[in-house]
Design a protein around this motif. Sequence first.
Motif, PDB file in Angstrom:
ATOM      1  N   VAL A   1       0.864  -1.178   0.000  1.00 13.78           N
ATOM      2  CA  VAL A   1       0.000   0.000   0.000  1.00 13.78           C
ATOM      3  C   VAL A   1       0.900   1.227   0.000  1.00 13.78           C
TER       4      VAL A   1
ATOM      5  N   PHE B   1       1.612  -0.799  -5.139  1.00 15.86           N
ATOM      6  CA  PHE B   1       2.620  -1.258  -6.087  1.00 15.86           C
ATOM      7  C   PHE B   1       2.950  -2.690  -5.708  1.00 15.86           C
TER       8      PHE B   1
ATOM      9  N   GLU C   1      11.469   1.210   5.627  1.00 12.47           N
ATOM     10  CA  GLU C   1      10.047   1.478   5.886  1.00 12.47           C
ATOM     11  C   GLU C   1       9.519   0.292   6.686  1.00 12.47           C
TER      12      GLU C   1
ATOM     13  N   GLU D   1       6.688  -1.961   8.366  1.00  6.96           N
ATOM     14  CA  GLU D   1       5.279  -2.163   7.998  1.00  6.96           C
ATOM     15  C   GLU D   1       4.678  -3.424   8.630  1.00  6.96           C
TER      16      GLU D   1
ATOM     17  N   ASP E   1       9.902  -2.630   3.979  1.00  5.87           N
ATOM     18  CA  ASP E   1       9.803  -2.307   2.552  1.00  5.87           C
ATOM     19  C   ASP E   1      10.998  -1.416   2.228  1.00  5.87           C
TER      20      ASP E   1
ATOM     21  N   LYS F   1      11.590   0.516  -5.958  1.00 11.36           N
ATOM     22  CA  LYS F   1      10.919  -0.355  -4.994  1.00 11.36           C
ATOM     23  C   LYS F   1      11.214  -1.841  -5.177  1.00 11.36           C
TER      24      LYS F   1
HETATM   25 MN    MN Z   1       6.126   0.996   1.964  1.00 13.76          MN
END
Ligand code: MN
Length: 236
Positions: free
Chosen positions: A33, A58, A84, A86, A115, A136
């Motif tokens: 998300v 993504f 990141e 999560e 992430d 990413k």
């Molecule tokens: Mn993320």
Amino acid sequence: MAQDNYLWAPAPTPSVAIRGGSQRLPVQRLFFVGRNYHAHAAEMGRPVDKSVERPFYFTKSPFTLTPSGSTTPYPSETANYHFEMELVLAIGKPGFRIPVAQAHEYIYGYACGLDMTRRDLQLVARDKGRPWDLGKDVEHSSVCSEIVPMPGRVIESGAIELSVNGQVKQHSDVNKLIWNIREIIADLSLFYHLQPGDLIYSGTPEGVGPVVSGDKLHGHIEGVGEVLLTVGPAAV
Ligand code: MN
């Protein structure tokens, strides 16, 4: 198809450990998300107005999956590799166009995830209207702890935290998700036929930042567990 009919040996099925058992959860797809905490959306310069916006997503290749406790190379072609932290949700049964009220039925369990992101490349792509893949879909970038089975359970709240070398960088609560767990499952299932083994990284709170080789990351989510990562030398 017989195994020996392939030109070369197929890659092993990506999978994650399950807490309290010897079986592994075979992973289908990795969904992420986008902006899903207001304070993180603001720090990225793109605040969210839920009244007029929908969530966006993504994907990354499941081959980016990396177990907690790994040491991964500092990736190529970036000078701003970010963490990141999560909450990760594991889907346990197939579903399409799932109503919000039934979303809990599709939950198998949860994990703590990172992430990891080439932020410099992601922002260039974002600002030029290009795909995010190079920012990413980074090799080794989808770090995931063991899955904690909690079938049918919706996590509504709980502290989410990330430290680098013992210093707290991210600290928030899952109750600050802009789109909560039920809403994410329902919305994503409008676009995809969700499958057992799909993992959904639910978004990161504020405080994201860069890592350097040698950094030790420790993430924790109340009621779920922890995730560990060491950033190794540059990729060769
Ligand atoms: Mn993320």
